[in-house]
Write an enzyme that holds these catalytic residues in place. Structure first.
Site, mmCIF file in Angstrom:
data_model
loop_
_atom_site.group_PDB
_atom_site.id
_atom_site.type_symbol
_atom_site.label_atom_id
_atom_site.label_comp_id
_atom_site.label_asym_id
_atom_site.label_seq_id
_atom_site.Cartn_x
_atom_site.Cartn_y
_atom_site.Cartn_z
ATOM 1 N N ARG A 37 58.863 120.507 66.211
ATOM 2 C CA ARG A 37 58.604 119.973 67.551
ATOM 3 C C ARG A 37 59.709 120.565 68.413
ATOM 4 O O ARG A 37 60.883 120.250 68.241
ATOM 5 C CB ARG A 37 58.669 118.443 67.522
ATOM 6 C CG ARG A 37 58.632 117.792 68.909
ATOM 7 C CD ARG A 37 57.289 118.034 69.580
ATOM 8 N NE ARG A 37 57.162 117.215 70.790
ATOM 9 C CZ ARG A 37 57.407 117.654 72.026
ATOM 10 N NH1 ARG A 37 57.800 118.905 72.217
ATOM 11 N NH2 ARG A 37 57.261 116.852 73.059
ATOM 12 N N HIS B 65 63.607 119.870 73.174
ATOM 13 C CA HIS B 65 63.082 119.190 74.352
ATOM 14 C C HIS B 65 63.941 117.976 74.694
ATOM 15 O O HIS B 65 64.872 117.635 73.955
ATOM 16 C CB HIS B 65 61.639 118.739 74.093
ATOM 17 C CG HIS B 65 61.513 117.700 73.021
ATOM 18 N ND1 HIS B 65 61.619 117.981 71.666
ATOM 19 C CD2 HIS B 65 61.299 116.351 73.094
ATOM 20 C CE1 HIS B 65 61.474 116.874 70.967
ATOM 21 N NE2 HIS B 65 61.279 115.867 71.797
ATOM 22 N N HIS C 70 63.580 113.970 77.267
ATOM 23 C CA HIS C 70 62.689 113.064 77.992
ATOM 24 C C HIS C 70 63.455 112.289 79.057
ATOM 25 O O HIS C 70 64.683 112.151 78.994
ATOM 26 C CB HIS C 70 62.056 112.033 77.038
ATOM 27 C CG HIS C 70 61.423 112.607 75.824
ATOM 28 N ND1 HIS C 70 60.208 113.235 75.843
ATOM 29 C CD2 HIS C 70 61.844 112.623 74.523
ATOM 30 C CE1 HIS C 70 59.900 113.623 74.616
ATOM 31 N NE2 HIS C 70 60.862 113.261 73.803
ATOM 32 N N GLU D 142 64.100 107.617 73.178
ATOM 33 C CA GLU D 142 63.141 107.860 72.087
ATOM 34 C C GLU D 142 63.658 107.240 70.793
ATOM 35 O O GLU D 142 64.746 107.553 70.327
ATOM 36 C CB GLU D 142 62.949 109.366 71.896
ATOM 37 C CG GLU D 142 62.075 109.727 70.699
ATOM 38 C CD GLU D 142 62.011 111.232 70.466
ATOM 39 O OE1 GLU D 142 61.507 111.937 71.359
ATOM 40 O OE2 GLU D 142 62.482 111.705 69.406
ATOM 41 N N HIS E 73 66.969 117.347 72.002
ATOM 42 C CA HIS E 73 66.901 117.189 70.554
ATOM 43 C C HIS E 73 65.787 118.043 69.961
ATOM 44 O O HIS E 73 64.937 118.579 70.679
ATOM 45 C CB HIS E 73 66.717 115.727 70.163
ATOM 46 C CG HIS E 73 65.581 115.039 70.847
ATOM 47 N ND1 HIS E 73 65.644 114.573 72.149
ATOM 48 C CD2 HIS E 73 64.325 114.706 70.418
ATOM 49 C CE1 HIS E 73 64.509 114.007 72.486
ATOM 50 N NE2 HIS E 73 63.677 114.074 71.448
ATOM 51 N N GLU F 137 53.566 112.024 76.718
ATOM 52 C CA GLU F 137 54.010 113.142 75.879
ATOM 53 C C GLU F 137 53.744 114.478 76.572
ATOM 54 O O GLU F 137 54.406 115.480 76.284
ATOM 55 C CB GLU F 137 53.289 113.078 74.528
ATOM 56 C CG GLU F 137 53.664 114.158 73.536
ATOM 57 C CD GLU F 137 55.079 114.039 72.992
ATOM 58 O OE1 GLU F 137 55.503 114.937 72.244
ATOM 59 O OE2 GLU F 137 55.766 113.038 73.304
ATOM 60 N N HIS G 36 55.397 82.055 66.660
ATOM 61 C CA HIS G 36 56.673 82.342 67.307
ATOM 62 C C HIS G 36 56.434 83.016 68.647
ATOM 63 O O HIS G 36 55.298 83.323 69.007
ATOM 64 C CB HIS G 36 57.524 83.250 66.408
ATOM 65 C CG HIS G 36 56.980 84.654 66.278
ATOM 66 N ND1 HIS G 36 55.877 84.957 65.492
ATOM 67 C CD2 HIS G 36 57.357 85.818 66.848
ATOM 68 C CE1 HIS G 36 55.618 86.251 65.581
ATOM 69 N NE2 HIS G 36 56.491 86.798 66.403
ATOM 70 N N HIS H 56 58.828 85.756 71.644
ATOM 71 C CA HIS H 56 60.052 86.488 71.960
ATOM 72 C C HIS H 56 60.411 86.190 73.412
ATOM 73 O O HIS H 56 59.601 86.416 74.320
ATOM 74 C CB HIS H 56 59.851 87.980 71.709
ATOM 75 C CG HIS H 56 59.364 88.271 70.325
ATOM 76 N ND1 HIS H 56 60.201 88.279 69.231
ATOM 77 C CD2 HIS H 56 58.113 88.504 69.844
ATOM 78 C CE1 HIS H 56 59.492 88.515 68.137
ATOM 79 N NE2 HIS H 56 58.222 88.661 68.483
#
Length: 433
Positions: A140, A143, A145, A149, A188, A213, A323, A325
């Site tokens: 990959r 690149h 972003h 990530e 990365h 992407e 539950h 969050h």
């Protein structure tokens, strides 16, 4: 004119004349009765499972009717609690399910990638996901972003690398069950090793629901749009050195596998203050009555400041306990097994959906929910959060630590039942006794 004293005296006499003598015995309050009707005991299990050889019908008990028009039977078999919902469902909750199988796949020489973002599932505003596959040696390309990530390795072995704004370098290897994290803007690379047949497949999570992407900053795409004279001046070499740079992005492409040891790949030794990979596969899971769980957040993986996760297993008949969050949404990825989730969105809004391996669920902050194993094998999934720290509120623990008389007043439970409530979070519970 009467004096005030005479008026008051007259009123006192009248009051004494009409007064009713007090009863000599106290009367008790009316017997307690429910403020609202009691909840129904109607069974609400899924009406079928996806492996049954039937034509499903949306009939539960005495309600519903057969389908007279066309049916998409495979989808209806996979979604019994949508097609024949439990009677506890109510109102309308925004769609919180997306199967990666419905995502458009980008095929490349050496691999593929498919994504889920807010365009696919509108409720998922805080996190987006990419499922990516690289054959042995495939890359990959280099690149970066706009968003952070986080990654989880589904199968295979990979080598990743990054360089920080301070010019520090990190190169590391990850295997199935391991994770990495690169902050927004950090360049990365990702490459599949040849230590497992077939290369690798992994999950990428980005800390923005609008991530795409297709909007990645790519090395080859950038240089294809810079005059070669400028490139030569930047690198201080002759322009002929760039006769073979690609005319457009590579994205994913085949290459020779990296060396066996990451040290052989290093230009300089790793010198970042913290590692950008974490061997989650080596963390011992906490065992419970219904399965297991392990949590990795900033307490164990400090570099991961915007994403944390829990890896959950639920044995047959068990469930991830009721539950919620408090402040962050949950992006759930199912790795194996079959499940159902009921999401409670307040205001009598509740919807139940079914999930298979490769599906995604998205539960907004504070929405009450559970994850129940409805299959005949172990259920495994990831809970992923846009936060450096994992937090959840257990319904059982909350009630166990609340004054018992309040619990009785709300739910009508007896003392013996309240005494069995666990004061410690169970996270995953087994079948009912």
């Amino acid at each position: 004119m009467h004096s005030w004293r005479q008026i008051l005296s007259t009123l006192a006499l009248l009051s004494s004349a009409v007064a009713v003598p007090a009863s000599s015995t106290a009367t008790s309050a009316p017997a307690a009765s429910p403020t609202v009707p009691y909840a129904s005991d109607d069974p609400n299990l899924p009406l079928w499972n996806e492996s049954e050889n039937i034509i499903p019908e949306p009939i539960r008990g005495t309600i519903g009717a057969s389908v007279l028009g066309p049916q998409n039977i495979p989808i209806e078999l996979q979604n019994p609690d949508l097609f024949g919902p439990p009677s506890t469902d109510s109102g309308s909750v925004p769609n919180f399910k997306w199967p990666f199988a419905l995502s458009h796949n980008r095929l490349q020489t050496g691999g593929w990638a498919r994504q889920q973002n807010v365009n696919a599932m509108g409720i998922a505003t805080a996190l987006a996901g990419v499922n990516m596959r690289l054959e042995v040696g495939a890359v990959r390309e280099l690149h970066w972003h706009n968003d952070g990530e986080w990654a989880y390795i589904i199968q295979g072995d990979l080598r990743v690398s990054t360089v920080t704004p301070e010019g520090q370098v990190y190169i590391g290897d990850v295997s199935a069950g391991d994770i990495w994290y690169f902050p927004a803007g950090y360049p990365h690379s990702i490459q599949a090793k040849n230590t497992t047949a077939g290369g690798a497949e992994f999950l990428l999570i980005f800390d923005s629901g609008s991530f795409s992407e297709d909007s990645t900053f790519l090395l080859t795409d950038w240089l294809a749009h810079v005059p070669k004279e400028v490139i030569a001046k930047n690198f201080q070499v002759d322009i002929s050195a760039f006769d073979h740079i690609p005319s457009k992005e590579l994205y994913i492409f085949p290459s020779a596998p990296p060396p066996v040891n990451p040290e052989s790949d290093m230009v300089v030794p790793n010198d970042t203050p913290m590692p950008f990979t974490f061997a989650m596969s080596q963390v011992n899971a906490t065992q419970t009555s219904g399965g297991s769980y392990k949590v990795v957040d900033q307490r164990t993986f400090p570099v991961s400041t915007t994403v944390c996760s829990a890896e959950i297993t639920v044995e047959v008949g068990g469930m991830r306990e009721l539950h919620w969050h408090p402040t962050e949404p949950e992006w759930t990825y199912f790795i194996s097994g079959e499940a159902r989730i009921t999401v409670y969105a307040s205001s009598s809004q509740a919807t139940t959906m079914n999930f298979q391996a490769g599906d995604i669920a998205y539960v907004p902050p504070s929405f009450g929910h559970y994850v129940e194993n409805t299959g005949n094998s172990t259920l495994m999934f990831l809970e992923i959060f846009r936060s450096g720290m994992f937090q959840d509120i257990s319904l059982t623990q909350w009630l166990a630590l609340t004054p018992p008389e309040l619990v009785k007043a709300h739910l009508g439970l007896d003392d013996a039942t309240i005494a069995t409530l666990s004061r410690v979070k169970q996270e995953v519970v087994g079948p009912a006794h």
